[in-house]
Every structure is written in C-alpha cells, then in structure tokens.
Design a protein around this motif. Structure first.
Motif, short mmCIF file in Angstrom:
data_model
loop_
_atom_site.label_atom_id
_atom_site.label_comp_id
_atom_site.label_asym_id
_atom_site.label_seq_id
_atom_site.Cartn_x
_atom_site.Cartn_y
_atom_site.Cartn_z
N SER A 70 26.80 -16.84 31.40
CA SER A 70 27.61 -17.27 32.55
C SER A 70 27.41 -16.41 33.79
O SER A 70 27.64 -16.87 34.91
N ARG A 71 26.96 -15.18 33.65
CA ARG A 71 26.86 -14.29 34.82
C ARG A 71 25.63 -14.57 35.67
O ARG A 71 25.60 -14.18 36.85
N HIS A 72 24.62 -15.22 35.11
CA HIS A 72 23.36 -15.38 35.85
C HIS A 72 22.98 -16.83 36.13
O HIS A 72 22.28 -17.09 37.10
N VAL A 73 23.41 -17.76 35.30
CA VAL A 73 22.91 -19.13 35.38
C VAL A 73 23.48 -19.86 36.60
O VAL A 73 24.68 -19.81 36.86
N SER A 74 22.57 -20.54 37.31
CA SER A 74 22.97 -21.35 38.47
C SER A 74 22.71 -22.84 38.24
O SER A 74 23.17 -23.67 39.04
N GLU A 75 21.98 -23.18 37.18
CA GLU A 75 21.70 -24.59 36.88
C GLU A 75 21.87 -24.83 35.38
O GLU A 75 21.33 -24.08 34.57
N ILE A 76 22.61 -25.89 35.05
CA ILE A 76 22.79 -26.28 33.65
C ILE A 76 22.47 -27.76 33.53
O ILE A 76 23.04 -28.59 34.25
N MET A 77 21.57 -28.10 32.60
CA MET A 77 21.19 -29.49 32.35
C MET A 77 21.50 -29.84 30.91
O MET A 77 20.87 -29.33 29.98
N SER A 87 19.46 -14.36 27.45
CA SER A 87 20.36 -13.38 28.07
C SER A 87 19.59 -12.13 28.48
O SER A 87 19.81 -11.57 29.56
N GLU A 88 18.66 -11.72 27.65
CA GLU A 88 17.85 -10.55 27.98
C GLU A 88 16.92 -10.84 29.17
O GLU A 88 16.67 -9.96 30.00
N ALA A 89 16.44 -12.07 29.25
CA ALA A 89 15.55 -12.44 30.36
C ALA A 89 16.33 -12.78 31.63
O ALA A 89 15.71 -12.99 32.68
N GLN A 90 17.66 -12.88 31.54
CA GLN A 90 18.52 -13.20 32.68
C GLN A 90 18.06 -14.48 33.38
O GLN A 90 17.82 -14.52 34.58
N VAL A 91 17.96 -15.53 32.59
CA VAL A 91 17.50 -16.81 33.12
C VAL A 91 18.50 -17.36 34.14
O VAL A 91 19.71 -17.09 34.07
N ARG A 92 17.99 -18.14 35.07
CA ARG A 92 18.84 -18.75 36.10
C ARG A 92 19.10 -20.22 35.82
O ARG A 92 20.03 -20.80 36.40
N ALA A 93 18.29 -20.85 34.96
CA ALA A 93 18.45 -22.28 34.66
C ALA A 93 18.40 -22.49 33.15
O ALA A 93 17.61 -21.86 32.45
N VAL A 94 19.24 -23.40 32.66
CA VAL A 94 19.29 -23.75 31.24
C VAL A 94 19.11 -25.26 31.12
O VAL A 94 19.91 -26.03 31.67
N SER A 141 36.21 -25.76 28.32
CA SER A 141 36.80 -25.27 29.57
C SER A 141 36.07 -24.05 30.10
O SER A 141 36.08 -23.80 31.31
N TRP A 142 35.40 -23.28 29.22
CA TRP A 142 34.75 -22.05 29.69
C TRP A 142 33.53 -22.33 30.58
O TRP A 142 33.00 -21.41 31.19
N VAL A 143 33.12 -23.58 30.69
CA VAL A 143 32.05 -23.90 31.65
C VAL A 143 32.49 -23.55 33.07
O VAL A 143 31.66 -23.23 33.93
N GLY A 144 33.80 -23.56 33.31
CA GLY A 144 34.31 -23.18 34.62
C GLY A 144 34.13 -21.72 34.96
O GLY A 144 34.35 -21.31 36.11
N SER A 145 33.69 -20.91 33.98
CA SER A 145 33.48 -19.48 34.24
C SER A 145 32.10 -19.17 34.79
O SER A 145 31.82 -18.01 35.12
N PHE A 146 31.24 -20.18 34.93
CA PHE A 146 29.90 -19.97 35.49
C PHE A 146 30.01 -19.91 37.02
O PHE A 146 29.79 -20.90 37.72
N GLN A 147 30.39 -18.76 37.52
CA GLN A 147 30.71 -18.62 38.93
C GLN A 147 29.52 -18.86 39.86
O GLN A 147 29.71 -19.19 41.03
N ARG A 148 28.29 -18.70 39.36
CA ARG A 148 27.11 -18.91 40.20
C ARG A 148 26.55 -20.32 40.10
O ARG A 148 25.53 -20.64 40.73
N LEU A 149 27.18 -21.18 39.33
CA LEU A 149 26.64 -22.51 39.06
C LEU A 149 26.58 -23.35 40.33
O LEU A 149 27.57 -23.49 41.05
N GLN A 150 25.39 -23.91 40.58
CA GLN A 150 25.18 -24.77 41.74
C GLN A 150 24.79 -26.20 41.36
O GLN A 150 24.96 -27.11 42.16
N PHE A 151 24.27 -26.38 40.16
CA PHE A 151 23.83 -27.70 39.72
C PHE A 151 24.26 -27.93 38.29
O PHE A 151 24.00 -27.10 37.41
N LEU A 152 24.91 -29.08 38.05
CA LEU A 152 25.39 -29.42 36.71
C LEU A 152 25.01 -30.87 36.40
O LEU A 152 25.45 -31.80 37.09
#
Length: 690
Positions: A535-542, A510-517, A553-564
C-alpha cells in the motif's frame, strides 16, 4: 394546351409475345433482328436495323425514346432477355449500379445512407475522380427539393427526414484511380476519417487544413512527393499514414501536429527527420522503415510517449544518446542497417522487443546488457558476434533469443538456466564445443544439455545471485516474475487464470517497491490479503476480468493510488473507505452489476476519468457528479438510464460523454454522435429557469 397534351408519344405500345412466339422468331430470324427487339442495347443500335412485327412484316421505326437518367444508365445497359424473361446481368457489381466510375452522380440510395449514417464508402469503384456530389452531400438538388415540396414523403418513411441527418464523418475513397482532390473537400467540416489510400494522387489541396475535426488521414500507396502546408495544420489529427509514396522530406511544420499518435512514413525516400519531431509528445507508434535515413535527430528523445519505433531497412550506423529518454518504448526495430554496437538504451525501462538482425555487430557490451533486463525478444541474427558474454543471463525475462548466422563457437552453459527462454535458433554458427546433433534437437533439449553442464553454484552467475542452488526448484518457479524483473519494470504482473496468488510474489514485489500491480485475467473470487503490504508504494491496481463480488475496505489505505481497474467482475457496490483515495484520477468499474454509482465515487475529488459502462445503472445523480470538478471523461453507455437530467449540461469540464445504449429518448442519437460539447449544449437548453 398543357405540356401533358402536347407531349409526343414514345411509340406504339410494345407487345408481349409468348415464350413460344419469341423462341420461334429467334430460330427463324437473323440474330440482329432479335437483338433489336429484345436486348437492352442503346438507341443507336435500334436505329441501325428495322424491327419486325409478329406477322413478319417490317414495322416503321419508333421515335427515339427519352434517354434514361444518368444515375440509372448503367443498370439499363445490363438488362438482357433470356427465354422471354428480362434478366439483370452483373448486378453484383455495385460500382456498375451506382455508375460513379466516370464521375456520374451518386445513386440516391447511397446518398440517403450516407446522410443517415454519416459514412460514405466509395472504395474500389474504379473512379478517376470524386463525384462532385460528395462535396455537397447534404445539399438538395432540384429533384429532391421538388419531392420535399410536393410532400411525397408523407407516407411515414423516415429516409428523407432531413432533421435527423448526420454530418458526414467518415469518407472512404481507397483503391480507385483518383488523380486529384478538389479544394471543395473543405466543405466537409465534420469529417473525422478520410481514406485516400491506393490511388494515383500526386498532390493535395491546401484546403485540407480546414478539416479541423479530422482524426485519421490515410494517404498510403499514392505518388505524393510532398504534403501541402494545410496538412500540417490539422489540430486534432491522431493518425497519419503516408507509406508507399515518393516523399523525400517532411516539413518542419510536422511539429504542429502535437496530438498525433500514429505516424507511418515507411517505403518512401526520406533521408532525415525534421527537428520538430520532438514536439510530437503523444506519438506512440512511428514507422519509418524502408527509407534512406542515415541519422536520427537528438530530438527523437523528446517523443516521451513512443512505444513502437520501426527503422528497419535504413542506413543508420548509430542512434543518438537521447534514445534512452524513451522510457515507454516497448518495441524497437533496427534490422537491416549498419549498426556496429548496441544502442544506448539504459533509460528504456519498458523495452520488451529489440530487433538488431542484419547489422554489423561484433560484440555485446556487458554494461549495455545490464540495462536490457526487461527484454523478452532479442534478435541478433545475421551479425558478426563471436562470443556471448556471461551477462546475457541478466535478461531474466528473455523468451526468444535469435543468434542465427553469427560466428559463435560455443554458448555459456548457464544460459540454460534462464527461466522463460523458449526459443533460441542457432543455425549458421560454427559450433565446435557443442555437438551438431544436440543443436538440431531444438531449444528444449539444447537448454537441458546446457543445464546439465553447469558445475558452479547457480547463485554465482549474473542474474541468479539470490536464486536457489537447486536447479529443479529454479525451474519450478520460472512462471513467477522474479524481483529483478519487477524492480526494472516497477510492475507486478501475474495473469495466469489462477484462483490464488503465491505469497512469495507479494514479498518479492514489496522488496522491489513496485508501483503497479496487474492481477487481471485470473479467476480470483477475493482480493489477496497480501496485497495490502504494497500500500505504501503502489499507484496502479488492475483487478479486471476476475470473479470478485466485493472489495476489502483496506484498499482505501493505498494513499498513492491513481488508477484502479475493476472491470469485468461481479461487483454491486464499493466500500465507503475508498473515499479516502484522495489522489485517484481514474476508476474503471465497467461490466459489473452496479445499479447506481457507488457513493464513495462522489468523494474522489481528483477523479478525471470515470468508466461505468455495461452495468445496470438506472439514474444519474448530478449533485454528486458536480462535486468532481476535474472530471473530464464520463462513460455510462449500455446501462438502464431512462432520463438524462438537464443540469448535467452544466458540467462544462467534460470532454468525453458516452451515453449510447440507454433507453432514454432524448437527446436523440444524432446529438449523441456529435460529442460531449453538443450534448452539454443541448442539455443546458432544456434547463427551465425557476
């Protein structure tokens, strides 16, 4: 009188002697007489000696026999008689059976197999030229036409069902002695893979450019000095292998291959790259080792997708500044050149391996080291380095540091604090401040010794500013990615087959504001709750290859998510809240337990790639899929789909449609093999107008 009545007999019928009779003759007669009767020798040998009957009298010569067809001559030549029985010799030599080494016709069975599978393998046959039949593989000769006309395939055999034939897509001609390729190669318009490696080619026909479907072209180990203009006009070429030839230059037309992903020009005589190389923006691997390249063009920095660059054994003295634009570069090989300083790699944020051995580097720039924090392997062997700067520990992810054969007399003690360092060869250095017996104990003992000599607080060393001053605590946490590494890679990666993820990991992320997990390849039974804080920064979740049976259900709150990525779990459904992922472009739910596509998928308006293979899906809901106007890839192979609805053909935006491995009967496999365009055309043709 008919031809059958006027046809001359081929000679008196041959008698079949008993084993004893044949053995008696072989003992009492000259060997040449026995060979004349029993061997499979040619007709000329039989004419050179008279044959003997069983009673010992000399029989008249038989009229010459009708020569065997060319396709089987090599088989007849290998028949021998042993103890009264015919024996086939050398049958394991397929090239001898098919007899294509001298340009003979292809064996009919080989032709049938190629027509059925779309693949023809003539590798390692000793051929000096390509049989002409290869260029006309789907054209029937007179014998085949006669067979078809007389209805000789009415026995139910499916070998000659021409309506189920596949176009030739793969042709392997490697490891022969082929000196040239006919311009008729352009007849094979559906060819996707062409392997001509390990031959004697000195040139290629210009008609090669007419193979518009060609994906992979392999020309390694030949004698090519240049490529024809047509080779640069292949619109769908993804892989081009030209290594071990005599190339001295590449044409500026190289830039026309704008979908090329792999280029190998190693072991040639190239001195430079064309400026048009910058147009290869999909190129991921470039191998130009073992050449005479002295300078790279600045346009190399426009190959934004490049992940692996090999320039070993050239004459480079430096790299252009634009090399820093290669943000996806992971492996850079520069061994055996004339480089004197570290290359400018400040923008290469994905770099994992940097090989600079066998150069002329004398010192390491501390500023340049600060940009190499993602590097895992650093090869500096066989240079002229006399000092390692303190900033070497900025490379917190370093696993291997090779400093063999330099001029080092000591090492910084805090080098032993690097949490992931496992290998550090030191041989060939004039170490004065570290005893030789310590160096010879290996990396583990050497690092332990260096840590024991650390006297200053740990957080005073570069890279350890926010670390604990307790060395034991630092070593215990070395398996966790540190926030500096995550900040430089913008990725949280933890693949340790763990059942739980440490909370500290998410706090650092969270401190590093990662874009992918990336939490794949663990044994998670539920998604960690702490993941929500990203949820505010991540665009990829693996989350693939775990044991998840549900998704919160809170996975739907990742508004920037592009890849799941959810493949390889135990999921049966997805929460409806995932419909809020308005920017999701790709979702992978393969290898789960879905019986139908989740309803939330149909609401993901920006979805471009949907992979749902290896599930239990039994139907295709076209009305739902038709909402996905940007969907370009749909993968539903290996499911339980019994019927493909024809309206699916109206989804003309699909570029890839995978339906193999389902129990439906139509479309047939031959149509599925032709790709999405043909499948959609076929489905549209089956739509019944109301």
């Amino acid at each position: 009188m008919s031809d059958l009545q006027t046809k001359k007999p081929l000679g008196p019928p041959r008698r079949t002697p008993s084993r004893g009779g044949l053995r008696t003759r072989s003992r009492g007669l000259p060997s040449s007489s026995v060979r004349g009767r029993g061997s499979g020798s040619s007709g000329s040998s039989r004419r050179g000696s008279d044959s003997l009957d069983e009673d010992g009298t000399r029989a008249p010569l038989s009229p010459p026999r009708k020569p065997a067809s060319r396709g089987y001559s090599s088989v007849r030549a290998r028949i021998r008689v042993r103890r009264g029985r015919p024996v086939m010799q050398g049958f394991a030599n397929v090239g001898g059976v098919f007899d294509v080494a001298k340009g003979e016709e292809l064996h009919p069975q080989l032709i049938r197999m190629a027509r059925k599978s779309g693949q023809l393998n003539l590798s390692n046959r000793g051929m000096a030229e390509v049989p002409d039949k290869v260029y006309h593989i789907h054209e029937m000769d007179a014998e085949e036409a006669k067979k078809l006309t007389m209805g000789m395939t009415m026995d139910g055999s499916d070998e000659d069902r021409w309506w189920e034939q596949s176009e030739l897509t793969r042709l392997y001609l490697s490891s022969n002695q082929i000196g040239s390729i006919s311009p008729k190669i352009s007849n094979l318009l559906s060819l996707q893979v062409l392997d001509l490696s390990d031959n004697c080619l000195t040139s290629l026909p210009s008609t090669l450019g007419e193979l518009t479907c060609l994906h992979r072209l392999t020309l390694s180990h030949n004698r090519l000095e240049e490529l024809p203009a047509g080779a640069y006009l292949l619109p769908d070429l993804r892989s081009l292998q030209l290594d071990h030839n005599n190339l001295t230059a590449l044409s500026e037309d190289l830039g026309n291959l704008n979908v090329l992903e792999y280029l190998d020009v190693s072991h040639n005589s190239l001195t430079e790259f064309p400026l048009s190389i910058g147009y290869l923006q999909r190129l991921t691997k470039l191998n130009a080792s073992e050449n005479q390249i002295k300078e790279l063009p600045p346009e190399i920095g426009d190959c934004f997708a490049l992940q692996q660059l090999d320039l070993t054994h050239n004459q480079l003295m430096a790299l252009p500044k634009s090399i820093a634009n290669l943000r996806k570069l992971e492996q850079l090989y520069l061994r055996h050149n004339s480089i004197q300083i570290l290359p400018p790699l400040h923008g290469c944020t994905s770099l994992k391996e940097l090989h600079l051995g066998n150069n002329f580097i004398k010192e390491l720039d501390a500023d340049q080291l600060s940009y190499l924090t993602t590097v895992n392997v650093l090869d500096l062997r066989d240079n002229q380095i006399d000092d390692l700067p303190d900033e070497i520990t900025l490379l917190q992810g370093l696993e291997r540091l090779d400093i063999t054969n330099n001029n080092l007399s000591t090492l910084p003690f805090h080098l032993g604090l690097l949490p992931h360092l496992k290998s550090m060869p030191l041989e060939g250095n004039p170490m004065r401040l570290i005893r030789r017996d310590i160096v010879q104990r290996g990396t583990v003992q050497l690092l332990k010794y260096l840590r024991s000599r650390v006297s200053a607080p740990i957080n005073t060393f570069p890279g350890f500013e926010n670390s604990s001053n307790d060395t034991n605590v630092l070593m215990d946490n070395r398996s966790l990615p540190d926030k500096y590494q995550m900040k430089s890679t913008q990725t949280l990666t933890y693949n340790e087959k763990a059942t739980e993820i440490p909370d500290q990991l998410f706090e650092n992320a969270s401190e590093a504001q990662v874009r992918a997990v990336d939490l794949s390849k663990n044994q998670l039974t539920q998604v960690p709750d702490k993941l929500e804080m990203l949820s505010r920064h991540v665009s990829e979740i693996m989350l693939g290859l775990n044991k998840l049976s549900s998704l919160p259900s809170w996975v739907g709150s990742f508004q920037r998510l592009q890849f799941l990525d959810l493949q390889g779990n135990q999921l049966k459904d997805l929460p409806t809240d995932l419909a809020q992922l308005l920017y999701l472009r790709e979702i992978n739910i393969a290898a789960n337990r879905f019986e139908q596509l989740p309803a939330c998928v149909y609401e993901m308006a920006q979805l471009e790639i949907l992979c749902a293979a290896d599930n239990q899906i039994n139907m295709i809901y076209v009305d739902g899929l038709s909402k996905l106007k940007r969907l370009a890839t749909l993968d539903l192979h290996n499911n339980n789909i019994n019927f493909i609805p024809p309206p699916l053909g109206n989804m003309t935006q699909l570029r890839s449609l995978q339906l193999h491995g389902n129990p439906f009967r139509v479309p047939r496999k031959a149509i599925l093999d032709k790709g999405a365009h043909e499948i959609l055309d076929y489905l549209r043709s089956r739509i019944i107008d109301e």
